[in-house]
Design an enzyme around this catalytic site. Structure first.
Site, PDB file in Angstrom:
ATOM      1  N   SER A 107      80.223  46.757  84.941  1.00 45.81           N
ATOM      2  CA  SER A 107      80.911  47.882  84.320  1.00 45.81           C
ATOM      3  C   SER A 107      82.104  47.396  83.494  1.00 45.81           C
ATOM      4  O   SER A 107      81.918  46.608  82.572  1.00 45.81           O
ATOM      5  CB  SER A 107      81.334  48.868  85.415  1.00 45.81           C
TER       6      SER A 107
ATOM      7  N   ASP B 216      70.779  53.908  85.207  1.00 52.58           N
ATOM      8  CA  ASP B 216      72.185  53.929  84.798  1.00 52.58           C
ATOM      9  C   ASP B 216      72.298  54.680  83.469  1.00 52.58           C
ATOM     10  O   ASP B 216      71.899  54.170  82.430  1.00 52.58           O
ATOM     11  CB  ASP B 216      72.692  52.489  84.654  1.00 52.58           C
TER      12      ASP B 216
ATOM     13  N   HIS C 214      74.518  53.812  87.906  1.00 59.15           N
ATOM     14  CA  HIS C 214      75.460  52.771  87.478  1.00 59.15           C
ATOM     15  C   HIS C 214      75.980  51.955  88.661  1.00 59.15           C
ATOM     16  O   HIS C 214      76.151  50.745  88.566  1.00 59.15           O
ATOM     17  CB  HIS C 214      76.609  53.456  86.737  1.00 59.15           C
TER      18      HIS C 214
END
Lengths: 390, 226
Positions: free
Chosen positions: A159, A325, A358
Site C-alpha cells: 500500500s 483489491d 487490499h
C-alpha cells in the site's frame, strides 16, 4: 466524552521500545521548507552482516508503524507482519537484517505533528510542514546511511509502503538490489484521493479537532478519527470478504431493534476498528500522511512519463497485486509493469487470487508468502547472499 | 500414442510438463532445440513460458538473463517461487511496452495459435527482439488434412485434443501460411526447422509443399528489425 485523551497522546515517544536517530541537519522537503532537526524512530530484527549486504528495509502503510514483528507497545496486538518475520521465515532473521522506520509525519516516535515545535514550545499541529512520500524516503535514506548501509538488499512494503518502495527505486536505484511493491500504485487515483478526503473531513468536522490545536487545548478528536478509520477500513476489504465474515448477521441479538444501535455485526466490527484506532493514532498525523499519499504521482515528477521515473540500472522488481483489491487494483500494478518493461527492467509480476481485498498483504496468504520467499531466494542467490550462521 | 512429455503438442494445453527443476535431458525436445539456438549470456524473453522449464535451463546452463511472460497465474507463481523473473501477462496485450531490440532472443513456443492478433504479435516479436524463435503446430500436416477430408469434422487427436467449441487455439495456421505472413510483414526467415510429433527435426524447405504436408511442427528463427 471525546475529550478523553487517547493512550498514544499521553505518552512521549521516547518511552517506546526500539531505536531512534536524530537528524541534526535540516532536510529540504518538497514543499520547500528546510526541516530539522528531527527524530526517526525505527526498529530492527536480525543482524547486519559484515559486508552490510543483507539489509531489508520494510516500509509501513498509512496506519502501520515500525513494530513489524513484536507486540504493539500501545495495543499489545501482534506486529503487522509477524507472520512473515522470524528465523526460517519468509523474512528470515537468520539471513536478513530487517529495518522498519516510522514515517516522517507519523505518530510513533518519528517527528510528526504531535511533537513539540521547538520554536513555539507547543505541538506542531498544522504548523507541521506538508510532507510527501519522497520526503519520507529521503528521511529513510538518511537513516540507512547512518547505519552504514550503502546498498539495501531489498526494499519492500504494501500500500503506502509500496509507494515508498517505488520512490526508492526512482530516487536511489543504485542503492537497492530488489524492490517489492505489494498492492501499490505509481500514483494515487482520484477515487483514492476522494476516500481520503472523506476521512479528513470527518476529522476536521469533529469539534474536538479545534482547528488542529486539540493537543494544546487538552482535547482529542476521537469521533472524527474513528469515522475516518471506519470509512477507510471498508476500502481495505472487499464485498465478498465482508459478506463472508458478517453477511447480514445481527450482533448479540435475535432481531433488529428499530434504532441506530449497532444491530449488525458489520457495524459493530467497524465501530471496534474505529475505537481501537484512536488509541494508537494521532488525528493530525492521519491528515498529513493521507495527504502525502494523495500527492504521490511518480510520472508527474518526470514530465508525465512513468518510464522516465525509473532511470539508471533498476533493481529487480517483484510486483504483487490481489484480484479483489479495488483500492489499488491490478490494473495499477500492470501499468507499473509496462513502465518497467519500457526501460527493460528485470520484473516479476504476480497477481494473487484472493477475496480478502487490499488488506490481503497483511493477512495469511500462502501464495503471497511463497512468492516472496522464492523471489527473495532468487535475489539472494544472484547477490551471493547465504544464511548467516549455518 | 507417444509419450506425452516428449510429444509436441498441437494444442497448447496438450503441452508436456515444463517443470522449472527439469534436468537438461528432461527438457522437452523442442525446447532443447530452442535452447541450442541461444547464445550463452544473452538476454531472452520466453513468452508463454509455462512454469519456466526453458528459462530455468537457460539461466542455469547458459548464464542467460532469462525473463518470462505467462498467462496462467499458477504458471507465473511457480516461476517466481523458483526465483525466475516472470510477469503475468499475455502476448496480445503486454508486449507493446518493451522497447525496440530489448532482447537478444524472443521465444514464442506453441503460443502463436492462441493469440488474438497473431500478425501484430509477430510484428512485435521482431521489433522487441534482435531475433525471434517461433514454433507452432502445422495445420497443414497430412493427418489433419486427412481427418477433415475423411471425417468431415474439425480434427481432434491426442495431440490436438480440444473440441472446436472449447479450445484456446483460435488462430491455427499452416507452415505455408506462416511463411506468407513473414513475407507480408517483411521479416527475414533466418532459419527454419520442421519437426515430427516427437520433436525430432528434419530438414525440408519451408516454402516447399512437402514440409507443409509432413511436418507436425514448424520452428522459425526470424531476424529482428532493430
Amino acid at each position: 466524552m471525546s475529550t478523553v485523551t487517547a493512550p498514544l497522546l499521553k505518552r512521549p515517544g521516547k518511552e517506546w521500545p526500539g531505536h531512534s536517530f536524530i537528524v541534526s541537519e535540516p532536510l529540504r522537503l518538497d514543499c520547500g521548507i528546510d526541516f530539522g532537526p528531527f527524530t526517526i524512530a525505527y526498529q530492527t530484527y536480525g543482524r547486519l552482516n559484515a559486508e552490510r549486504s543483507n539489509a531489508v528495509l520494510i516500509c509501513h502503510a498509512l496506519s502501520g508503524d515500525q513494530y513489524v514483528a513484536e507486540p504493539h507497545p500501545i495495543t499489545g496486538a501482534a506486529g503487522w507482519w509477524t507472520t512473515l518475520v522470524g528465523p526460517g521465515g519468509v523474512l528470515d532473521t537468520d539471513r536478513y537484517f530487517l529495518i522498519c522506520a516510522n514515517v516522517l509525519g507519523g505518530c510513533m516516535g518519528t517527528t510528526g505533528p504531535k511533537e513539540v515545535n521547538p520554536a513555539t514550545g507547543e505541538p506542531w499541529a498544522l504548523n507541521f510542514p506538508v510532507i510527501t512520500i519522497r520526503d519520507m524516503v529521503r528521511a529513510q535514506k538518511l537513516l540507512i546511511e547512518h547505519l552504514g548501509i550503502e546498498k539495501l538488499f531489498c526494499v519492500m512494503g504494501g500500500s503506502m509502503g509500496a509507494m515508498q518502495v517505488l520512490q526508492w527505486a526512482s530516487s536511489y536505484p543504485e542503492s537497492v538490489v530488489a524492490a517489492v511493491p505489494i498492492a501499490g500504485s505509481a500514483r494515487h487515483s482520484a477515487q483514492n484521493i476522494a476516500f481520503h478526503e472523506v476521512g479528513r473531513q470527518a476529522i476536521i468536522a469533529d469539534p474536538d479537532w479545534c482547528g488542529g490545536r486539540y493537543l494544546s487545548l487538552g482535547h482529542n478528536p476521537a469521533r472524527g478519527l474513528a469515522v475516518a478509520r471506519m470509512a477507510a477500513h471498508i476500502t481495505y476489504l472487499s464485498e465478498a470478504a465482508l459478506h463472508r465474515k458478517f453477511g447480514r448477521n445481527l450482533q448479540d441479538r435475535n432481531a433488529v431493534t428499530y434504532g441506530f444501535d449497532a444491530d449488525f455485526q458489520v457495524e459493530s466490527y467497524l465501530r471496534h476498528q474505529g475505537s481501537t484506532f484512536v488509541d494508537r493514532f494521532d488525528a493530525n498525523s492521519y491528515l498529513y500522511i493521507t495527504r502525502a499519499m494523495d500527492y504521490f504521482d511518480l510520472a508527474a515528477e518526470h514530465g508525465g512519463s512513468l518510464p522516465a521515473a525509473f532511470p539508471g540500472t533498476q533493481p529487480r522488481f517483484c510486483i504483487i497485486s490481489f484480484t479483489s483489491d479495488w483500492l489499488f487494483p491490478t490494473s495499477e500494478s500492470r501499468a507499473l509493469v509496462h513502465a518497467l518493461n519500457a526501460v527493460a527492467a528485470n520484473v516479476s509480476f504476480v497477481e494473487i487470487e484472493t477475496d480478502k481485498g487490499h488488506d490481503a498483504f497483511l493477512l495469511h496468504e500462502p501464495e503471497l508468502f511463497a512468492t516472496l520467499r522464492g523471489f527473495l531466494a532468487g535475489c539472494a542467490e544472484h547477490r551471493g547472499l547465504t544464511r548467516f550462521w549455518g | 500414442m507417444a509419450d506425452r512429455s516428449a510429444a509436441l503438442p498441437l494444442g497448447i494445453d496438450a503441452g508436456g510438463p515444463r517443470i522449472a527443476s527439469a534436468a537438461p535431458d528432461e527438457l522437452r525436445r523442442d525446447l532443447r532445440l530452442i535452447a541450442e539456438m541461444i547464445e550463452p549470456g544473452s538476454r531472452v524473453l520466453d513468452i508463454g513460458c509455462g512454469d519456466g522449464a526453458l528459462l530455468a535451463y537457460l539461466a542455469r546452463e547458459k548464464d542467460v538473463d532469462a525473463r518470462g511472460m505467462e498467462l496462467s497465474q499458477s504458471g507465473v507463481n511457480a516461476c517466481v517461487r523458483h526465483g525466475l523473473s516472470v510477469i503475468q501477462g499475455d502476448a496480445d496485450r503486454d508486449l507493446d511496452a518493451f522497447p525496440v531490440g530489448a532482447f537478444d532472443v524472443v521465444v514464442l513456443s506453441q503460443t502463436l495459435q492462441a493469440t488474438r492478433r497473431p500478425r501484430h504479435v509477430v510484428e512485435t516479436l521482431v521489433r522487441i527482439g534482435k531475433r525471434a524463435i517461433v514454433s507452432f503446430p502445422n495445420f497443414g500436416f497430412w493427418r489433419i488434412r486427412l481427418s477433415l477430408l475423411w471425417r468431415g469434422r474439425m480434427p481432434v487427436s491426442e495431440l490436438l485434443n480440444n473440441p472446436w467449441y472449447d479450445t484456446p487455439n483460435i488462430h491455427l495456421c499452416t507452415i505455408r501460411d506462416f511463411v506468407r505472413l513473414c513475407d507480408e510483414i517483411g521479416t527475414e526467415i533466418e532459419r527454419s526447422v520442421t519437426l515430427d510429433r516427437h520433436g525430432r527435426s528434419f530438414s525440408l524447405d519451408p516454402r516447399g509443399g512437402l514440409a507443409n504436408l509432413l511436418a507436425e511442427q514448424g520452428m522459425f528463427v526470424l531476424s529482428g528489425k532493430a
